[in-house]
Design an enzyme around this catalytic site. Structure first.
Site, PDB file in Angstrom:
ATOM      1  N   PRO A   2       8.833  -0.308   6.996  1.00  0.00           N
ATOM      2  CA  PRO A   2       8.585  -1.277   6.151  1.00  0.00           C
ATOM      3  C   PRO A   2       7.681  -0.852   4.699  1.00  0.00           C
ATOM      4  O   PRO A   2       6.012  -1.448   5.123  1.00  0.00           O
ATOM      5  CB  PRO A   2       7.603  -2.481   6.854  1.00  0.00           C
ATOM      6  N   GLU A   3       7.271  -0.692   3.279  1.00  0.00           N
ATOM      7  CA  GLU A   3       7.013   0.092   2.560  1.00  0.00           C
ATOM      8  C   GLU A   3       7.757  -0.941   1.408  1.00  0.00           C
ATOM      9  O   GLU A   3       8.908  -1.613   1.475  1.00  0.00           O
ATOM     10  CB  GLU A   3       7.057   1.266   1.744  1.00  0.00           C
TER      11      GLU A   3
END
Length: 283
Positions: A2-3
DNA sequence: CTTTCAGCCTGGGCGC
DNA sequence: TGCGCCCAGGCTGAAA
């Protein structure tokens, strides 16, 4: 996963799948997620799925004059949102498995919540249980600048960096400054800028700040275009598997040749996170 | 105020 | 096969 680019990918892929669907019920399988009054969502329709900082946000309509509600999902390290349409048996499970492939495969053990909608259900898987799901009447603003928004300019970046303490790489991870950069893209961005991750954040020249601004936007946009980065043991890929890992130049490549000069890349630890860089190319 | 650093979780992978 | 260690795309909060 999750970026910013991965969260953007999830939110975009989800949008056409769940937009307009009415929520029937919520089942919480992990007590850590038990906070909100989920019954407030029942009967509401999803208006859209979008990204806010590193969070996926779902806007639910407000029937009979009531205001919208926002469901926000922070995937943290291992959270995944998977749409499973209501088709018969094995076909539905195949959709869930193929929706996104990760190093840690989907397993029933990591199913933490299910949101039953018309025509299917939205499942939240989270192997390490760091993920957070919240319900809001007003969409919370990300604390930092949106790097792909109009407010993110080289001049604004220079202002933020002017008073900055500490090293530049940890600074890039500060969500209250720029919202969305994570550990992979911080290393990739600094390599593209030829800036040493240990440089004092406040010491960058005007030229370096322009580079940082340009490459931050370029790399995030390119990663979004390729549906983000997926670390995966799978050789098989599907249309929705992240493809940006092919473009990683330094992250996870300790000891491999620098793509620019051939010198072995180094790994160092800054604030308990790995950074990857080239001692010759980055100054 | 800063900066560090354990903690939150659940494994996978490696050396011995 | 087992044990102990390090590693993991994030972030919080207490301690120094």
């Amino acid at each position: 996963m999750p970026e910013l680019p991965e969260v953007e990918t999830v939110a975009r892929q989800l949008d056409p799948l769940i937009r307009g669907r009415r929520l029937r019920s919520v089942e919480i399988l992990d007590s850590r997620l038990a906070g909100p009054d989920w019954s407030a969502l029942s009967g509401r329709r999803i208006l859209r799925s979008f990204r806010s900082g590193k969070q996926v946000a779902l806007e639910f309509d407000g029937p009979r004059g009531r205001q919208s509600l926002y469901l926000t999902v922070h995937l943290r390290m291992t959270g995944r949102l998977i749409w499973v349409p209501s088709v018969k048996g094995k076909a539905a499970e195949a959709v869930a498995r193929d929706a996104y492939r990760y190093k840690v495969p989907l397993s029933d053990k990591s199913l933490r919540a299910r949101f039953r909608l018309e025509g299917g259900e939205l499942r939240f898987y989270d192997h390490r249980r760091f993920g957070v799901i919240e319900l809001h009447e007003l969409l919370p603003e990300p604390p930092g600048l949106e790097p792909l928004g109009p407010g993110f300019t080289a001049a604004r970046l220079a202002e933020l960096l002017a008073g900055a303490k500490g090293e530049i790489k940890p600074w890039l991870l500060r969500q209250d400054r720029i919202a969305g950069i994570g550990n992979i893209y911080a290393s990739e961005i600094l390599f593209a800028c030829a800036i040493d991750p240990r440089r004092a954040a406040g010491s960058l020249s005007a030229a370096e700040i322009k580079l940082l601004h340009r490459h931050t936007q370029r790399i995030l946009k390119l990663a979004i275009k390729h549906c983000g980065t997926t670390f995966s043991d799978f050789q098989d890929t599907t249309g929705s598997t992240g493809g940006f890992q092919r473009f990683l130049k330094v992250y996870g490549r300790e000891g491999e040749a620098c793509p620019a000069c051939g010198r072995p890349l180094e790994r160092l630890v800054q604030q308990q996170r790995s950074s990857f860089h080239c001692l010759d190319c980055q100054r």
